[in-house]
Design a protein around this motif. Structure first.
Motif, PDB file in Angstrom:
ATOM      1  N   GLU A 152       0.836  -1.211   0.000  1.00  0.00           N
ATOM      2  CA  GLU A 152       0.000   0.000   0.000  1.00  0.00           C
ATOM      3  C   GLU A 152       0.868   1.258   0.000  1.00  0.00           C
ATOM      4  O   GLU A 152       0.605   2.220  -0.720  1.00  0.00           O
ATOM      5  CB  GLU A 152      -0.931   0.001   1.224  1.00  0.00           C
ATOM      6  CG  GLU A 152      -2.058  -1.001   1.092  1.00  0.00           C
ATOM      7  CD  GLU A 152      -2.959  -1.046   2.318  1.00  0.00           C
ATOM      8  OE1 GLU A 152      -2.922  -0.118   3.145  1.00  0.00           O
ATOM      9  OE2 GLU A 152      -3.697  -2.038   2.454  1.00  0.00           O
ATOM     10  N   GLN A 189     -10.583   2.906  -3.262  1.00  0.00           N
ATOM     11  CA  GLN A 189     -11.025   1.853  -2.343  1.00  0.00           C
ATOM     12  C   GLN A 189     -12.499   2.025  -1.978  1.00  0.00           C
ATOM     13  O   GLN A 189     -13.273   1.065  -2.003  1.00  0.00           O
ATOM     14  CB  GLN A 189     -10.155   1.904  -1.081  1.00  0.00           C
ATOM     15  CG  GLN A 189     -10.316   0.695  -0.189  1.00  0.00           C
ATOM     16  CD  GLN A 189      -9.750   0.953   1.187  1.00  0.00           C
ATOM     17  OE1 GLN A 189     -10.143   1.894   1.873  1.00  0.00           O
ATOM     18  NE2 GLN A 189      -8.803   0.128   1.591  1.00  0.00           N
ATOM     19  N   GLN A 190     -12.905   3.269  -1.655  1.00  0.00           N
ATOM     20  CA  GLN A 190     -14.274   3.505  -1.221  1.00  0.00           C
ATOM     21  C   GLN A 190     -15.271   3.251  -2.355  1.00  0.00           C
ATOM     22  O   GLN A 190     -16.393   2.827  -2.124  1.00  0.00           O
ATOM     23  CB  GLN A 190     -14.438   4.938  -0.703  1.00  0.00           C
ATOM     24  CG  GLN A 190     -13.736   5.183   0.614  1.00  0.00           C
ATOM     25  CD  GLN A 190     -14.185   4.212   1.693  1.00  0.00           C
ATOM     26  OE1 GLN A 190     -15.366   4.103   2.009  1.00  0.00           O
ATOM     27  NE2 GLN A 190     -13.241   3.443   2.251  1.00  0.00           N
ATOM     28  N   TYR A 240      -5.848   6.631  -3.427  1.00  0.00           N
ATOM     29  CA  TYR A 240      -6.006   5.243  -2.986  1.00  0.00           C
ATOM     30  C   TYR A 240      -7.329   5.053  -2.255  1.00  0.00           C
ATOM     31  O   TYR A 240      -8.064   4.100  -2.538  1.00  0.00           O
ATOM     32  CB  TYR A 240      -4.835   4.856  -2.084  1.00  0.00           C
ATOM     33  CG  TYR A 240      -4.919   3.446  -1.557  1.00  0.00           C
ATOM     34  CD1 TYR A 240      -4.640   2.361  -2.380  1.00  0.00           C
ATOM     35  CD2 TYR A 240      -5.280   3.205  -0.240  1.00  0.00           C
ATOM     36  CE1 TYR A 240      -4.723   1.060  -1.911  1.00  0.00           C
ATOM     37  CE2 TYR A 240      -5.363   1.905   0.249  1.00  0.00           C
ATOM     38  CZ  TYR A 240      -5.078   0.836  -0.591  1.00  0.00           C
ATOM     39  OH  TYR A 240      -5.161  -0.437  -0.115  1.00  0.00           O
ATOM     40  N   ALA A 279     -14.326  -1.035  -3.800  1.00  0.00           N
ATOM     41  CA  ALA A 279     -14.038  -2.203  -2.969  1.00  0.00           C
ATOM     42  C   ALA A 279     -15.112  -3.277  -3.109  1.00  0.00           C
ATOM     43  O   ALA A 279     -14.817  -4.468  -3.019  1.00  0.00           O
ATOM     44  CB  ALA A 279     -13.881  -1.797  -1.508  1.00  0.00           C
ATOM     45  N   GLN A 280     -16.363  -2.844  -3.383  1.00  0.00           N
ATOM     46  CA  GLN A 280     -17.439  -3.847  -3.458  1.00  0.00           C
ATOM     47  C   GLN A 280     -17.359  -4.680  -4.744  1.00  0.00           C
ATOM     48  O   GLN A 280     -18.052  -5.682  -4.871  1.00  0.00           O
ATOM     49  CB  GLN A 280     -18.821  -3.186  -3.321  1.00  0.00           C
ATOM     50  CG  GLN A 280     -19.235  -2.294  -4.451  1.00  0.00           C
ATOM     51  CD  GLN A 280     -18.769  -0.853  -4.233  1.00  0.00           C
ATOM     52  OE1 GLN A 280     -17.754  -0.585  -3.599  1.00  0.00           O
ATOM     53  NE2 GLN A 280     -19.543   0.098  -4.773  1.00  0.00           N
ATOM     54  N   TYR A 331     -11.640  -4.418  -8.284  1.00  0.00           N
ATOM     55  CA  TYR A 331     -11.001  -3.343  -7.531  1.00  0.00           C
ATOM     56  C   TYR A 331      -9.480  -3.458  -7.664  1.00  0.00           C
ATOM     57  O   TYR A 331      -8.790  -2.493  -7.987  1.00  0.00           O
ATOM     58  CB  TYR A 331     -11.468  -3.420  -6.072  1.00  0.00           C
ATOM     59  CG  TYR A 331     -10.561  -2.736  -5.081  1.00  0.00           C
ATOM     60  CD1 TYR A 331     -10.297  -1.370  -5.175  1.00  0.00           C
ATOM     61  CD2 TYR A 331      -9.974  -3.446  -4.031  1.00  0.00           C
ATOM     62  CE1 TYR A 331      -9.467  -0.750  -4.261  1.00  0.00           C
ATOM     63  CE2 TYR A 331      -9.150  -2.829  -3.117  1.00  0.00           C
ATOM     64  CZ  TYR A 331      -8.901  -1.480  -3.241  1.00  0.00           C
ATOM     65  OH  TYR A 331      -8.083  -0.868  -2.346  1.00  0.00           O
TER      66      TYR A 331
END
Lengths: 247, 351
Positions: free
Chosen positions: B264, B291-292, B287, B295-296, B301
């Protein structure tokens, strides 16, 4: 001040079968201007690297200002007063021209604050880089990179400057500018050892010429006499002397 | 050195009419803007939910360790993939202190210093290696630290240990203190980095970043400078690890010492721009935005994150901020020297 500034005693260095220094001894007086010539692979740049601390000799001692410096690294030798330029300039590319010189002024010469600014500025002024002080060094052309290489070496406050082909690839007026800088250094008592293929540049600027071949000094003395030496002509000059004569 | 003088005021070069400044004209108010942003962030708990502040805690932790890694890799040329050693050790310092009855939040600075001390012998060991070998050596140190910690049963061995002494706090109070602690750590890390890079050592680090051989030839003590940076980076990562311990209430060796941290950190710093203070900040924001929002989507992703990394590496080798600052000559945190002349720059002395 000791009578000799730099003294090499019986230096040897080889890379496998290639001998770059064989039982080589020489000394440089304070304030002297010495030219160093020789064919490719003669060991000129390796000799500089051994004096500057980038390379360790296999045998022999290197003394600067009366003290043996064999075990010191390049940074310590710079602080003692040995400044060097690289054949292929190595500027700090992402830093400005001023910052390049400032590093040497602060670390090499140990200057602080305004004193370091002044020292960096003075060395850049001397090398005609004042109009480019805020430029990123990576954006400079060849002449300016060579100037910066010299300015950085000068900002570290050297008593001995090792110039490695600073005139290579430059035009004649540009070479003349460098020769003037070297002359002014000499006038101040800074010793200069200058490797150069452009022999005409050397002859005007040095009072002593060394010719190196296969790690051995084959001639040493007055520049004109060294260039006339049959041994020197044989290993190296032949064609270049004609060029020198026409300039 | 007159530290304050050198840091803040323009200084004249006697007898030349030139002045040396440390900031572009626009940067003063930008620094003010940064200060205002910190104040705004301090009031965040009153403005957003606890879920959002706990997300911001993760942002601050990643930004702290990325800023430290940027000092290491972006300036000192030390590409470490073992900073998780100090994240884990920082976290476990909190566990040990809390088991012994100390208040976990107040231990964060202590944990940071502990990591700094541990990093000194580690530096002596790993500095014997260079380049890729250095990277592997740091990873080995991190794995060794994990194995040692996992073998100590009094702090939970391989299964980990909860952080005691936090149950007395109300949930809201706990979330707020966590948030402010994380904000304090990241602000201190960024401010320290900024001041460091403006100092003499900062100039040395920039030189080492650009050309190590030339830096030595100019008189720079490269190894000493690297040692200082290595210790500082350990302190920063230790503080971040300590934050993780107190905010997550539980420390497990596999998670705390995970090499995932290094992945990361490297992503964030390379995307943003190595060798600039602003780079890791921009990288961290990108980042977390990715991710927000992604991510699902599971594997997609990771594929998108990887594609972004490759695209930036190809088209913006200096990272996004590195490209901005090069093209526009603009710095949010001004660390460069600027020489201001009495006459226009382009009509100076003849060349």
């Amino acid at each position: 001040m000791p009578a000799t500034l730099l003294e090499l005693v019986r230096i040897s260095k080889r890379f496998g079968g290639v001998v770059v220094a064989h039982d080589l001894s020489l000394s440089v007086e304070p304030g002297a201007a010495v030219g160093l010539v020789g064919p490719n692979g003669a060991g000129k740049t390796s000799l500089f690297s051994m004096v500057a601390g980038d390379l360790r000799p296999d045998a022999g001692t290197i003394s600067f200002d009366g003290a043996v410096v064999n075990r010191l690294g390049p940074a310590a030798r710079c602080r003692l007063g040995i400044g060097r330029t690289y054949q292929v300039p190595k500027p700090f590319e992402r830093m400005t021209v001023f910052e390049n010189a400032l590093v040497a002024a602060q670390q090499g010469a140990g200057a602080r604050g305004q004193d370091s600014h002044h020292r960096a500025f003075a060395s850049l002024e001397r090398c005609n880089l004042i109009d480019k002080v805020n430029r990123e060094a990576g954006s400079l052309g060849l002449l300016d990179r060579k100037r910066l290489e010299l300015a950085r070496a000068l900002a570290s406050g050297p008593r001995l400057v090792l110039l490695d082909e600073v005139a290579g690839g430059l035009t004649q007026p540009e070479v003349r500018e460098l020769v003037d800088i070297v002359r002014s250094l000499r006038a101040e008592g800074t010793a200069v050892v200058w490797i150069e293929h452009v022999v005409r540049a050397l002859v005007g600027a040095v009072d002593r010429l060394l010719c190196l071949a296969a790690g051995v000094v084959i001639a040493d003395g007055d520049p004109v006499r060294v260039l006339d030496d049959p041994a020197v002509r044989e290993v190296y000059l032949g064609t270049e002397l004609a060029i020198e004569g026409t300039v | 050195m007159s530290a304050a003088g050198e840091l803040l005021a323009p200084s004249a070069i006697d007898g030349t009419g030139f002045t040396v400044r440390r900031a572009a004209r626009s940067s003063g108010w930008l620094l003010g803007f940064a200060a205002a942003l910190v104040v705004l962030l301090a009031f965040m708990p009153a403005l957003v939910s606890h879920g959002d502040t706990s997300l911001l805690v993760n942002v601050f932790v990643l930004l702290t360790i990325s800023t430290m890694w940027n000092l290491l890799a972006g300036y000192a040329g030390l590409v470490s993939i073992g900073q998780q050693a100090f994240i884990g050790l920082g976290a476990y310092s909190v566990v040990v202190a809390a088991i012994n009855g100390m208040e976990p939040f107040t231990v964060i600075p202590v944990a940071a210093v502990v990591c700094g001390v541990i990093s000194i012998p580690v530096a002596a060991l790993v500095f014997r290696t260079r380049g890729g070998y250095f990277a592997i050596a740091t990873w080995v140190v991190a794995s060794a630290a994990q194995l040692v910690i996992s073998s100590i049963t009094s702090i939970g061995g391989g299964t980990g240990h909860p952080v005691p002494g936090l149950s007395s706090l109300a949930p809201g109070e706990f979330a707020n203190i966590s948030y402010w602690s994380a904000l304090a750590v990241v602000v201190v890390a960024l401010a320290a980095t900024y001041l460091l890079l403006r100092s003499r050592l900062g100039l040395v680090l920039a030189a080492v970043r650009d050309n190590e051989d030339a830096a030595r030839a100019a008189g720079t003590r490269v190894t000493l400078a690297r040692g200082v940076v290595f210790v500082l980076a350990a302190i920063g990562c230790g503080a971040a690890g300590a934050l993780l311990a107190v905010t997550q209430l539980q420390v497990e060796p596999v998670a705390a010492f995970s090499v995932q941290w290094s992945a990361e950190i490297i992503f964030v710093t390379l995307i943003g721009g190595m060798g600039t203070i602003e780079g890791p900040i921009l990288g961290t924001v990108i980042y977390f935005v990715l991710q927000q929002n992604l991510a699902q989507h599971g594997a997609w992703y990771l594929i998108i994150v990887g594609t972004v990394a490759v695209a930036v590496a190809i088209w913006f080798p200096r990272g996004l901020w590195g490209t901005v600052t090069r093209r526009l000559r603009f710095e949010f945190f001004p660390v460069r020297y600027q020489v201001v002349g009495p006459r226009p720059q382009d009509s100076g002395s003849p060349t």
